[in-house]
Scaffold this motif. Structure first.
Motif, PDB file in Angstrom:
ATOM      1  N   VAL A  14       1.123  -1.390  -0.045  1.00  0.00           N
ATOM      2  CA  VAL A  14      -0.314  -0.089   0.022  1.00  0.00           C
ATOM      3  C   VAL A  14       1.067   0.947   0.088  1.00  0.00           C
ATOM      4  O   VAL A  14       1.510   1.323   0.950  1.00  0.00           O
ATOM      5  CB  VAL A  14      -1.146  -0.361   1.354  1.00  0.00           C
ATOM      6  N   LEU A  15       0.582   2.701  -1.124  1.00  0.00           N
ATOM      7  CA  LEU A  15       1.618   3.609  -1.059  1.00  0.00           C
ATOM      8  C   LEU A  15       0.927   4.057  -1.115  1.00  0.00           C
ATOM      9  O   LEU A  15      -0.273   4.442  -1.282  1.00  0.00           O
ATOM     10  CB  LEU A  15       1.976   3.308  -2.532  1.00  0.00           C
ATOM     11  N   ILE A  16       1.051   5.530   0.200  1.00  0.00           N
ATOM     12  CA  ILE A  16      -0.505   6.876   0.171  1.00  0.00           C
ATOM     13  C   ILE A  16       0.616   7.800  -0.620  1.00  0.00           C
ATOM     14  O   ILE A  16       1.991   7.930   0.306  1.00  0.00           O
ATOM     15  CB  ILE A  16      -0.702   6.549   1.174  1.00  0.00           C
ATOM     16  N   THR A  17       0.077   8.542  -1.317  1.00  0.00           N
ATOM     17  CA  THR A  17       0.947   9.915  -1.635  1.00  0.00           C
ATOM     18  C   THR A  17      -0.951  11.071  -1.126  1.00  0.00           C
ATOM     19  O   THR A  17      -1.475  10.761  -1.336  1.00  0.00           O
ATOM     20  CB  THR A  17       1.360   9.967  -3.201  1.00  0.00           C
ATOM     21  N   ILE A  54      -2.716   0.394  -4.441  1.00  0.00           N
ATOM     22  CA  ILE A  54      -2.988  -0.233  -3.598  1.00  0.00           C
ATOM     23  C   ILE A  54      -2.116  -1.573  -4.393  1.00  0.00           C
ATOM     24  O   ILE A  54      -2.706  -2.111  -5.934  1.00  0.00           O
ATOM     25  CB  ILE A  54      -4.075  -1.437  -3.092  1.00  0.00           C
ATOM     26  N   GLU A  55      -1.082  -2.357  -4.488  1.00  0.00           N
ATOM     27  CA  GLU A  55      -0.310  -4.015  -5.295  1.00  0.00           C
ATOM     28  C   GLU A  55      -0.807  -5.072  -4.554  1.00  0.00           C
ATOM     29  O   GLU A  55       0.162  -5.111  -3.780  1.00  0.00           O
ATOM     30  CB  GLU A  55       0.782  -3.506  -5.707  1.00  0.00           C
ATOM     31  N   PRO A  56      -1.374  -5.625  -5.354  1.00  0.00           N
ATOM     32  CA  PRO A  56      -1.413  -7.075  -4.169  1.00  0.00           C
ATOM     33  C   PRO A  56      -0.068  -7.808  -5.678  1.00  0.00           C
ATOM     34  O   PRO A  56       0.335  -7.540  -6.015  1.00  0.00           O
ATOM     35  CB  PRO A  56      -2.657  -8.066  -5.401  1.00  0.00           C
ATOM     36  N   HIS A  64     -11.090  -4.926  -1.222  1.00  0.00           N
ATOM     37  CA  HIS A  64     -10.455  -3.487  -0.589  1.00  0.00           C
ATOM     38  C   HIS A  64     -12.642  -3.203  -0.588  1.00  0.00           C
ATOM     39  O   HIS A  64     -13.131  -3.442  -1.214  1.00  0.00           O
ATOM     40  CB  HIS A  64     -11.080  -3.100  -1.403  1.00  0.00           C
ATOM     41  N   ASN A  65     -12.741  -2.577   0.933  1.00  0.00           N
ATOM     42  CA  ASN A  65     -14.057  -2.142   1.225  1.00  0.00           C
ATOM     43  C   ASN A  65     -13.932  -1.164   1.846  1.00  0.00           C
ATOM     44  O   ASN A  65     -14.788  -0.146   2.220  1.00  0.00           O
ATOM     45  CB  ASN A  65     -14.281  -2.859   2.562  1.00  0.00           C
ATOM     46  N   GLY A  66     -12.713  -0.089   1.557  1.00  0.00           N
ATOM     47  CA  GLY A  66     -13.167   1.316   1.348  1.00  0.00           C
ATOM     48  C   GLY A  66     -11.639   1.832   1.915  1.00  0.00           C
ATOM     49  O   GLY A  66     -10.977   0.841   1.474  1.00  0.00           O
ATOM     50  N   VAL A  67     -11.939   3.506   2.524  1.00  0.00           N
ATOM     51  CA  VAL A  67     -10.653   3.561   2.978  1.00  0.00           C
ATOM     52  C   VAL A  67     -11.324   4.191   4.859  1.00  0.00           C
ATOM     53  O   VAL A  67     -12.250   4.937   4.793  1.00  0.00           O
ATOM     54  CB  VAL A  67     -10.106   4.671   2.401  1.00  0.00           C
ATOM     55  N   GLU A  68     -10.005   3.777   5.435  1.00  0.00           N
ATOM     56  CA  GLU A  68     -10.475   4.011   6.546  1.00  0.00           C
ATOM     57  C   GLU A  68      -8.842   5.500   7.020  1.00  0.00           C
ATOM     58  O   GLU A  68      -7.854   4.950   7.606  1.00  0.00           O
ATOM     59  CB  GLU A  68     -10.183   3.025   7.624  1.00  0.00           C
ATOM     60  N   LEU A  69      -9.288   6.489   8.116  1.00  0.00           N
ATOM     61  CA  LEU A  69      -8.514   7.225   7.795  1.00  0.00           C
ATOM     62  C   LEU A  69      -8.479   7.117   9.465  1.00  0.00           C
ATOM     63  O   LEU A  69      -9.421   7.472  10.303  1.00  0.00           O
ATOM     64  CB  LEU A  69      -8.700   8.593   7.837  1.00  0.00           C
ATOM     65  N   LEU A  70      -7.572   7.064  10.556  1.00  0.00           N
ATOM     66  CA  LEU A  70      -7.222   6.999  11.386  1.00  0.00           C
ATOM     67  C   LEU A  70      -5.933   7.891  11.736  1.00  0.00           C
ATOM     68  O   LEU A  70      -4.873   8.417  11.661  1.00  0.00           O
ATOM     69  CB  LEU A  70      -6.227   5.861  11.716  1.00  0.00           C
TER      70      LEU A  70
END
Length: 89
Positions: A14-17, A54-56, A64-70
C-alpha cells in the motif's frame, strides 16, 4: 513447507501519497516499537487529498472495502492530551 512461510506475508503493498506531500509540514512520531518516523501534520479545516495505490502480491487475493483514516487530535486548549479519531470513506 515453503507454503507456510508465504502464508504470513502481506497480501499487498500500500502506497499513500498526499497532493501537497512535498510542502506539508512533517513531525516526529514514536511508534509502539520505539522506532521514530516522521508523519504529515494536518490542521483543523484542512482538506486531506491524495492517492492510495494498492498492489496485490503475485498469487494473492485481496478484498477492498473502502478507506479508513485514523489519526490523533491535539486540542489547542488541551496541549499534551491526544484524542484518537477515525473517518470512513
Amino acid at each position: 513447507m515453503n507454503y507456510l512461510l508465504g502464508a504470513f506475508k502481506p497480501a499487498c503493498n500500500v502506497l499513500i501519497t498526499f497532493n501537497d506531500g512535498k510542502n506539508r509540514k512533517q513531525v516526529p512520531f514514536k511508534k509502539e516499537n520505539g522506532q521514530m518516523v516522521t508523519i504529515p501534520l494536518f490542521q483543523s479545516q484542512e482538506n486531506i487529498a491524495g492517492k492510495i495505490t494498492i498492489e496485490p502480491m503475485q498469487g494473492k487475493k485481496i478484498d477492498h472495502n473502502g478507506v479508513e483514516l485514523l489519526g490523533q487530535i491535539e486540542m489547542y486548549f488541551d496541549r499534551g492530551n491526544f484524542y484518537d479519531f477515525t473517518s470512513l470513506d
